[in-house]
Design a protein around this motif. Structure first.
Motif, PDB file in Angstrom:
ATOM      1  N   UNK A   1       0.826  -1.197   0.000  1.00 33.58           N
ATOM      2  CA  UNK A   1       0.000   0.000   0.000  1.00 33.58           C
ATOM      3  C   UNK A   1       0.865   1.254   0.000  1.00 33.58           C
ATOM      4  N   UNK A   2       1.917   1.262   0.823  1.00 34.48           N
ATOM      5  CA  UNK A   2       2.797   2.425   0.900  1.00 34.48           C
ATOM      6  C   UNK A   2       3.518   2.666  -0.422  1.00 34.48           C
ATOM      7  N   UNK A   3       4.164   1.629  -0.953  1.00 38.01           N
ATOM      8  CA  UNK A   3       4.996   1.828  -2.141  1.00 38.01           C
ATOM      9  C   UNK A   3       4.188   1.993  -3.427  1.00 38.01           C
ATOM     10  N   UNK A   4       3.207   1.132  -3.637  1.00 36.68           N
ATOM     11  CA  UNK A   4       2.491   1.153  -4.910  1.00 36.68           C
ATOM     12  C   UNK A   4       1.365   2.178  -4.947  1.00 36.68           C
ATOM     13  N   UNK A   5       0.639   2.356  -3.843  1.00 36.54           N
ATOM     14  CA  UNK A   5      -0.530   3.228  -3.861  1.00 36.54           C
ATOM     15  C   UNK A   5      -0.159   4.641  -3.426  1.00 36.54           C
ATOM     16  N   UNK A   6       0.451   4.781  -2.243  1.00 35.09           N
ATOM     17  CA  UNK A   6       0.721   6.111  -1.698  1.00 35.09           C
ATOM     18  C   UNK A   6       1.875   6.782  -2.449  1.00 35.09           C
ATOM     19  N   UNK A   7       3.008   6.092  -2.566  1.00 33.19           N
ATOM     20  CA  UNK A   7       4.180   6.697  -3.195  1.00 33.19           C
ATOM     21  C   UNK A   7       4.196   6.552  -4.722  1.00 33.19           C
ATOM     22  N   UNK A   8       3.423   5.621  -5.245  1.00 35.84           N
ATOM     23  CA  UNK A   8       3.348   5.449  -6.685  1.00 35.84           C
ATOM     24  C   UNK A   8       4.628   4.923  -7.303  1.00 35.84           C
ATOM     25  N   UNK A   9       5.344   4.070  -6.573  1.00 37.25           N
ATOM     26  CA  UNK A   9       6.591   3.515  -7.076  1.00 37.25           C
ATOM     27  C   UNK A   9       6.564   2.006  -6.923  1.00 37.25           C
ATOM     28  N   UNK A  10       7.714   1.375  -7.047  1.00 33.65           N
ATOM     29  CA  UNK A  10       7.792  -0.070  -6.983  1.00 33.65           C
ATOM     30  C   UNK A  10       8.944  -0.477  -6.079  1.00 33.65           C
ATOM     31  N   UNK A  11       8.971  -1.748  -5.672  1.00 36.35           N
ATOM     32  CA  UNK A  11      10.072  -2.264  -4.855  1.00 36.35           C
ATOM     33  C   UNK A  11      11.340  -2.419  -5.655  1.00 36.35           C
TER      34      UNK A  11
END
Length: 149
Positions: A138-148
Motif C-alpha cells: 500500500x505504501x509503495x504502490x498506492x501512496x508513493x506510486x513507485x515499486x520495490x
C-alpha cells in the motif's frame, strides 16, 4: 556484558565514521545547491549513530569502573550464533529478492524469526506477515506510486 557493550560501541562508532567519510560520499551523488542534498538524511543517521555509540562507550566505561567483573568471554556462544543466524537470514533474503522479487524474502524475514523465537499461533504467523506485506504494498504502490524493484 559490559565488555560487549564497550566493544559494540567502538565498532558502531567506527562504522558511523566510515559511513560519514567514505560510504555516503562514494555512493550518493551531490545535488545542485537549490535543493536539499540526498546526502543529508544518511549523514544525519551516521552522525546520530556516532553520538549514540559514544554514549554507549561512556556508559560502559563508567559501569566497568564501578563493578570489576572481568570473568567470562566478551560475547557468549549463543550471542555469536544468533548474530551469524541474522546475517545468514539477510543473505538468504537478499538472494531471494534478486531471483524472486520482494514477496518471498519479505515473508522469510518476518516468519523465520517468529518461528525461531517460539511463536506457534497460526493466526499470528499468517496475519502479521500479511498485514506487513500489505502495508508495504500500500505504501509503495498506492501512496508513493513507485515499486520495490
Amino acid at each position: 556484558m559490559k565488555k560487549a557493550e564497550l566493544v559494540s560501541g567502538f565498532v558502531l562508532m567506527a562504522f558511523g565514521i566510515l559511513l560519514w567519510l567514505a560510504l555516503i560520499p562514494w555512493q550518493i551523488a551531490e545535488a545542485p545547491t537549490a535543493i536539499i542534498s540526498p546526502r543529508m538524511m544518511p549523514r544525519l543517521c551516521a552522525a546520530i549513530l556516532v553520538v549514540l555509540s559514544l554514549v554507549l562507550i561512556v556508559q560502559s566505561l563508567l559501569s566497568l569502573r564501578l563493578e570489576r567483573d572481568d570473568s567470562g568471554p566478551i560475547f557468549s556462544r549463543n550471542e555469536i550464533i544468533a548474530t551469524l543466524g541474522v546475517v545468514a537470514l539477510f543473505a538468504v533474503a537478499t538472494l531471494l529478492f534478486i531471483y524472486t522479487g520482494p514477496l518471498l524474502p519479505g515473508l522469510t524475514i518476518i516468519i523465520l524469526p517468529m518461528l525461531a523465537l517460539g511463536e506457534r499461533r497460526i493466526a499470528l504467523l499468517t496475519l502479521l506477515p500479511a498485514g506487513l506485506m500489505g502495508g508495504a504494498w500500500l505504501l509503495f504502490y498506492v501512496v508513493l506510486g513507485t515499486s520495490f524493484q
